[in-house]
Scaffold this motif. Structure first.
Motif, PDB file in Angstrom:
ATOM      1  N   SER A 166       4.373   2.323   1.261  1.00  0.00           N
ATOM      2  CA  SER A 166       3.879   3.399   2.114  1.00  0.00           C
ATOM      3  C   SER A 166       4.970   4.415   2.466  1.00  0.00           C
ATOM      4  O   SER A 166       4.774   5.621   2.257  1.00  0.00           O
ATOM      5  CB  SER A 166       3.242   2.822   3.383  1.00  0.00           C
ATOM      6  N   PRO A 167       6.133   4.000   2.993  1.00  0.00           N
ATOM      7  CA  PRO A 167       7.159   5.002   3.313  1.00  0.00           C
ATOM      8  C   PRO A 167       7.776   5.643   2.079  1.00  0.00           C
ATOM      9  O   PRO A 167       8.155   6.819   2.119  1.00  0.00           O
ATOM     10  CB  PRO A 167       8.195   4.213   4.119  1.00  0.00           C
ATOM     11  N   MET A 293       5.127   1.444   9.424  1.00  0.00           N
ATOM     12  CA  MET A 293       4.526   0.129   9.656  1.00  0.00           C
ATOM     13  C   MET A 293       3.374  -0.069   8.689  1.00  0.00           C
ATOM     14  O   MET A 293       2.337   0.583   8.805  1.00  0.00           O
ATOM     15  CB  MET A 293       4.027   0.016  11.097  1.00  0.00           C
ATOM     16  N   ILE A 294       3.527  -0.923   7.758  1.00  0.00           N
ATOM     17  CA  ILE A 294       2.544  -1.245   6.715  1.00  0.00           C
ATOM     18  C   ILE A 294       1.828   0.016   6.222  1.00  0.00           C
ATOM     19  O   ILE A 294       2.446   1.061   6.032  1.00  0.00           O
ATOM     20  CB  ILE A 294       1.568  -2.383   7.126  1.00  0.00           C
ATOM     21  N   THR A 300      -3.305   0.251   0.937  1.00  0.00           N
ATOM     22  CA  THR A 300      -2.969  -1.100   0.485  1.00  0.00           C
ATOM     23  C   THR A 300      -3.615  -1.382  -0.860  1.00  0.00           C
ATOM     24  O   THR A 300      -3.004  -1.964  -1.767  1.00  0.00           O
ATOM     25  CB  THR A 300      -3.408  -2.143   1.531  1.00  0.00           C
ATOM     26  N   GLN A 301      -4.874  -0.965  -1.024  1.00  0.00           N
ATOM     27  CA  GLN A 301      -5.524  -1.128  -2.324  1.00  0.00           C
ATOM     28  C   GLN A 301      -4.828  -0.286  -3.389  1.00  0.00           C
ATOM     29  O   GLN A 301      -4.638  -0.740  -4.524  1.00  0.00           O
ATOM     30  CB  GLN A 301      -6.997  -0.730  -2.227  1.00  0.00           C
ATOM     31  N   GLU A 302      -4.443   0.929  -3.029  1.00  0.00           N
ATOM     32  CA  GLU A 302      -3.703   1.800  -3.953  1.00  0.00           C
ATOM     33  C   GLU A 302      -2.407   1.131  -4.402  1.00  0.00           C
ATOM     34  O   GLU A 302      -2.046   1.164  -5.577  1.00  0.00           O
ATOM     35  CB  GLU A 302      -3.403   3.125  -3.259  1.00  0.00           C
ATOM     36  N   MET A 303      -1.701   0.505  -3.450  1.00  0.00           N
ATOM     37  CA  MET A 303      -0.452  -0.188  -3.764  1.00  0.00           C
ATOM     38  C   MET A 303      -0.688  -1.346  -4.726  1.00  0.00           C
ATOM     39  O   MET A 303       0.056  -1.524  -5.702  1.00  0.00           O
ATOM     40  CB  MET A 303       0.183  -0.687  -2.460  1.00  0.00           C
ATOM     41  N   LEU A 304      -1.725  -2.128  -4.480  1.00  0.00           N
ATOM     42  CA  LEU A 304      -2.011  -3.251  -5.370  1.00  0.00           C
ATOM     43  C   LEU A 304      -2.337  -2.768  -6.778  1.00  0.00           C
ATOM     44  O   LEU A 304      -1.867  -3.348  -7.769  1.00  0.00           O
ATOM     45  CB  LEU A 304      -3.174  -4.072  -4.816  1.00  0.00           C
TER      46      LEU A 304
END
Length: 347
Positions: A166-167, A293-294, A300-304
């Protein structure tokens, strides 16, 4: 009907974790029942199990890096079906109506998101995390784990992956950018992998050169020991983004000297102690000291999906549940490369 499942819990602050049983709620119409296969051990589990970040709820079942298989779904669930590979991260609900929630930043819910453990759900009951056999989660806070990732190496991505992705995305890590990662641990090793995959030139700043070979294999282009005072002179003004992944207080003034004009030092580690800062280290060069922060559920789905596309799983050491307390000790001693993951079949 509620379900009784085995779990490992801390009965009180700083007490060893022990095997117990907990109740999981009845699967509601928008819920997913997950048969947990693997649960990562995050340093924040240790902070909270020891009440290091303040008041905590006991008994506590830690674990917010959860990977498993859908066992049942509620009548209104269309996103998932029995047999799907899914994950749960650091939060299991939010108000869903405030501006941050509407914009996909549920982690910054104005009313406060509901943490996966050490929190209180909308039903008024304590939340219990992934050091357990099963969990019931709202479908809106469940993510799909792509086929390209095995569940064991995917579990840590639900915290360590999104906390660093994220960051790095937000601050523009990519081709032509100089990115430094402070610390090569559970968070840091994923930061290196992700920053490299994003196309940035990556430097690791670690206390020593002990993990240099690992860092270079993970995707770092350069590796320096922060114990060498000359490093701060040699690398002054070098980086567009520095991501601090350590949970110890740092001399932020010294690290800000490494940031380019207009660049950012972003902190994702959460030390238990407060820090002090001379603001002149920010004023000179219009530098930014930021936190992250997270990420939200969509990110999160994009990251996976990104990690599956690039073959990025965590570097793990698989352990049995009976080894959790020993694993906590080893994390304290930086003796893990790079994430402990519990085989929940052993609970």
């Amino acid at each position: 009907m509620t379900t009784t499942v085995a779990a490992y819990a801390a009965p009180s602050a700083k007490a060893p974790l022990e095997r117990t049983t907990i109740e999981r709620r009845t699967v509601g119409e928008h819920d997913v029942l997950i048969d947990i296969k693997f649960a990562g051990i995050c340093h924040s589990d240790i902070h909270q199990a020891r009440a290091g970040w303040g008041e905590a709820i006991f008994p506590m079942v830690p674990g917010h890096e959860i990977a498993g298989i859908v066992e049942a779904v509620g009548s209104a669930v269309t996103k998932f079906k029995v047999g799907d590979r899914v994950g749960v991260g650091c939060m299991v609900d939010s108000c869903r109506v405030c501006e941050p929630c509407r914009n996909g930043h549920e982690q910054h819910c104005v009313q406060g998101n509901v943490p996966t453990y050490n929190g209180v759900g909308k039903d008024g009951e304590p939340t219990y995390g992934g050091y357990s056999q099963k969990i019931v989660v709202a479908d809106a806070f469940t993510v799909r784990i792509p086929e390209g990732l095995s569940l064991d190496v995917a579990a840590p991505l639900l915290c360590a992956g999104i906390t660093t992705y994220s960051p790095l995305k937000h601050w523009g890590a990519g081709p032509g950018k100089q990115v430094a990662v402070i610390g090569l641990g559970g968070l840091g090793h994923m930061a290196v992998k992700i920053a490299h995959a994003l196309g940035a030139e990556v430097t690791v700043l670690s206390q020593s050169l002990r993990k240099k070979d690992d860092g270079l294999k993970l995707g770092a282009d350069h590796y320096y020991a922060t114990s060498d005072p000359k490093m701060f002179e040699d690398l002054a003004g070098s980086f567009d983004v520095i991501l601090s992944t350590v949970s110890a207080p740092l001399n932020f003034g010294a690290y800000l000297s490494l940031v380019k004009t207009g660049g950012a030092l972003v902190n994702v580690g959460a030390p238990e102690e407060p820090i002090s800062l001379n603001l002149f280290s920010l004023l000179g060069g219009s530098k930014i000291l930021a936190g992250s922060m997270i990420g939200g559920i969509a990110e999160t789905q994009e990251m996976l999906d990104f990690c599956a596309e690039h073959g990025l799983g965590a570097e793990i050491e698989l352990i049995q549940a009976s080894q959790i307390n020993k694993a906590y000790e080893r994390v304290d001693n930086s003796d893990v490369r790079y994430r402990f993951v519990i085989d929940t079949a052993t609970i």
